[in-house]
Scaffold this motif. Sequence first.
Motif, mmCIF file in Angstrom:
data_model
loop_
_atom_site.group_PDB
_atom_site.id
_atom_site.type_symbol
_atom_site.label_atom_id
_atom_site.label_comp_id
_atom_site.label_asym_id
_atom_site.label_seq_id
_atom_site.Cartn_x
_atom_site.Cartn_y
_atom_site.Cartn_z
ATOM 1 N N LEU A 156 0.527 -0.814 0.010
ATOM 2 C CA LEU A 156 0.016 -0.866 0.145
ATOM 3 C C LEU A 156 0.359 1.486 0.298
ATOM 4 O O LEU A 156 1.711 1.696 1.039
ATOM 5 C CB LEU A 156 -1.262 -0.356 0.708
ATOM 6 N N THR A 157 0.568 2.028 -0.873
ATOM 7 C CA THR A 157 1.334 3.451 -1.256
ATOM 8 C C THR A 157 0.581 4.820 -0.148
ATOM 9 O O THR A 157 -0.503 4.570 -0.650
ATOM 10 C CB THR A 157 1.418 3.410 -2.384
ATOM 11 N N ARG A 186 8.726 1.179 2.658
ATOM 12 C CA ARG A 186 9.996 1.854 1.368
ATOM 13 C C ARG A 186 9.649 3.139 1.125
ATOM 14 O O ARG A 186 8.594 3.294 0.214
ATOM 15 C CB ARG A 186 9.514 0.552 0.113
ATOM 16 N N VAL A 187 10.798 3.950 0.595
ATOM 17 C CA VAL A 187 10.455 4.848 0.630
ATOM 18 C C VAL A 187 10.608 4.980 -1.124
ATOM 19 O O VAL A 187 11.541 4.581 -1.967
ATOM 20 C CB VAL A 187 11.695 6.024 0.595
ATOM 21 N N GLY A 188 9.544 5.301 -2.030
ATOM 22 C CA GLY A 188 9.057 5.285 -3.688
ATOM 23 C C GLY A 188 9.755 6.030 -4.120
ATOM 24 O O GLY A 188 10.515 8.118 -3.788
ATOM 25 N N THR A 189 9.147 6.747 -5.273
ATOM 26 C CA THR A 189 8.825 7.610 -5.801
ATOM 27 C C THR A 189 8.649 9.514 -5.574
ATOM 28 O O THR A 189 7.465 9.571 -4.492
ATOM 29 C CB THR A 189 8.641 8.277 -7.552
ATOM 30 N N ILE A 195 6.220 13.037 -1.519
ATOM 31 C CA ILE A 195 6.666 11.917 -1.038
ATOM 32 C C ILE A 195 6.470 10.255 -1.350
ATOM 33 O O ILE A 195 4.854 9.966 0.379
ATOM 34 C CB ILE A 195 8.263 11.911 -0.436
ATOM 35 N N ASN A 196 6.056 9.879 -2.030
ATOM 36 C CA ASN A 196 5.636 8.141 -2.092
ATOM 37 C C ASN A 196 6.362 7.013 -0.974
ATOM 38 O O ASN A 196 7.055 6.687 -0.723
ATOM 39 C CB ASN A 196 5.259 7.654 -3.219
ATOM 40 N N TYR A 230 13.605 7.852 -5.329
ATOM 41 C CA TYR A 230 15.107 7.597 -4.134
ATOM 42 C C TYR A 230 16.280 7.058 -4.498
ATOM 43 O O TYR A 230 16.585 5.928 -5.373
ATOM 44 C CB TYR A 230 14.137 6.620 -3.074
ATOM 45 N N GLU A 231 17.039 7.971 -3.979
ATOM 46 C CA GLU A 231 18.614 7.621 -4.311
ATOM 47 C C GLU A 231 18.903 7.600 -5.598
ATOM 48 O O GLU A 231 19.820 7.276 -5.637
ATOM 49 C CB GLU A 231 18.563 6.477 -3.753
ATOM 50 N N GLU A 232 18.193 8.261 -6.615
ATOM 51 C CA GLU A 232 18.688 7.998 -7.640
ATOM 52 C C GLU A 232 18.340 10.211 -8.320
ATOM 53 O O GLU A 232 19.441 10.143 -8.246
ATOM 54 C CB GLU A 232 18.112 7.852 -8.516
#
Length: 423
Positions: free
Chosen positions: A5-6, A151-154, A168-169, A102-104
Amino acid sequence: MQKSLTKTLVFQLQPDEDGQRLLDDAFLEARRVYNETIRRAKNGEDWDEIRQDLESDANLVNNTAQLVVQKSLEAMENYYEYDDYNQPSHTKDGAYPLRSNYEEGYNLFLEDDCIRYRVSAKPYNPVKGTLSGSLDSLEQLRQAIQSDEWRVGTAEAIQRNGNYELHINITHTETEVQDKAESRTVVGVDINEDCVALAALYENDIGDSVIIDFPEIKKERHRYFTMRKRMQNAGKSSFDRAFEQREERFVHDQLHKVSRRVVEWVSRFETPVIVFEDLKEMRDSIDYGTRMNRRLHSLPFRKLREFITYKAAFQGIPSEEINPEYTSQACSLTTCEHTTRANRNKKRFKCVECGRQDHADRNAAINIAKKELEKLDRNVPALKTLPTVRKLRRQASGCVDQPTVTHDTARGHHADGVAGVSD
């Protein structure tokens, strides 16, 4: 049943002058990439070639360029999927969001009392600072960074009302959502132009029903449509696009409020499952002429459904869909179930066979729930009477609960009075 779930957390960036300049330049470059992607896709060019050309030529970090092109092509794909309605514009103006992984394209760093950010606005030119936002959002983000369950996403860096924000998602990877086959309450949902109708059915009776109004969305969409047409006729396309963006923000905010009310109501019942009409089937069935098609096909049915679905999933509530065929035309009383288009007249449902009268959207929501009970191979209750139709109406002082009808003959447990339900 486990499900990912996001949810989206909103923070303020508050960059210095150099950071603002970098972000502004990057927003304009992202807009150019978006517009060029849409323009070339409209011209029938190969999408793989579009990706290759624009991702390599963009004056953005590779990750951001890839995500901007991807979002542009998804907009075109959505346009084709829904029978050429709402074609994306290739002349979008204003600041366009910067998407990154994230991280990119962006990174976050925990400090004792704050969370620092690093957003790559342009190649080799990052914007740095400290995130600000609600204490709840900051705590959730801190938990997502540190926990293996999140998890940290886009993220999207945007400019809104002169402010710079980072959306932040974060995704919970192990959320438990009940198996729909174990549900004891089936909640039928009928989404309409100005309201959403809900009906909760058990195997032996109807639990309750309600209609949540959102007339302000229909009113504001019509107002913005009128203003945009006037601007188009006057040749002022920049104002036209500005109105379109304001409308999108308004509708987005209202749909979040409506979806929260829906999930709050559904959560009252024991192990519920939420049942929607199949969106593709529903859109294919709409054909009421040019003016009505424009209004109905452009309604955010899918967005409201998505908001309800993921908010419910965070409560462990599953969602399902059924074929919408005849749900608005069939009498929901199990002893009748007569089906004909003549039964419905706008918001009033009056069965030409048994004479029962009801709110048309509540009647459809009950039929949706009945179809799901049949799909689950459950007993369908022998509905002989139905509870009074109720509406949740948003007013200046907040959301209040009140009946939809004022006729004496329509009050009480029966909804089959002579006077019937008012429009």
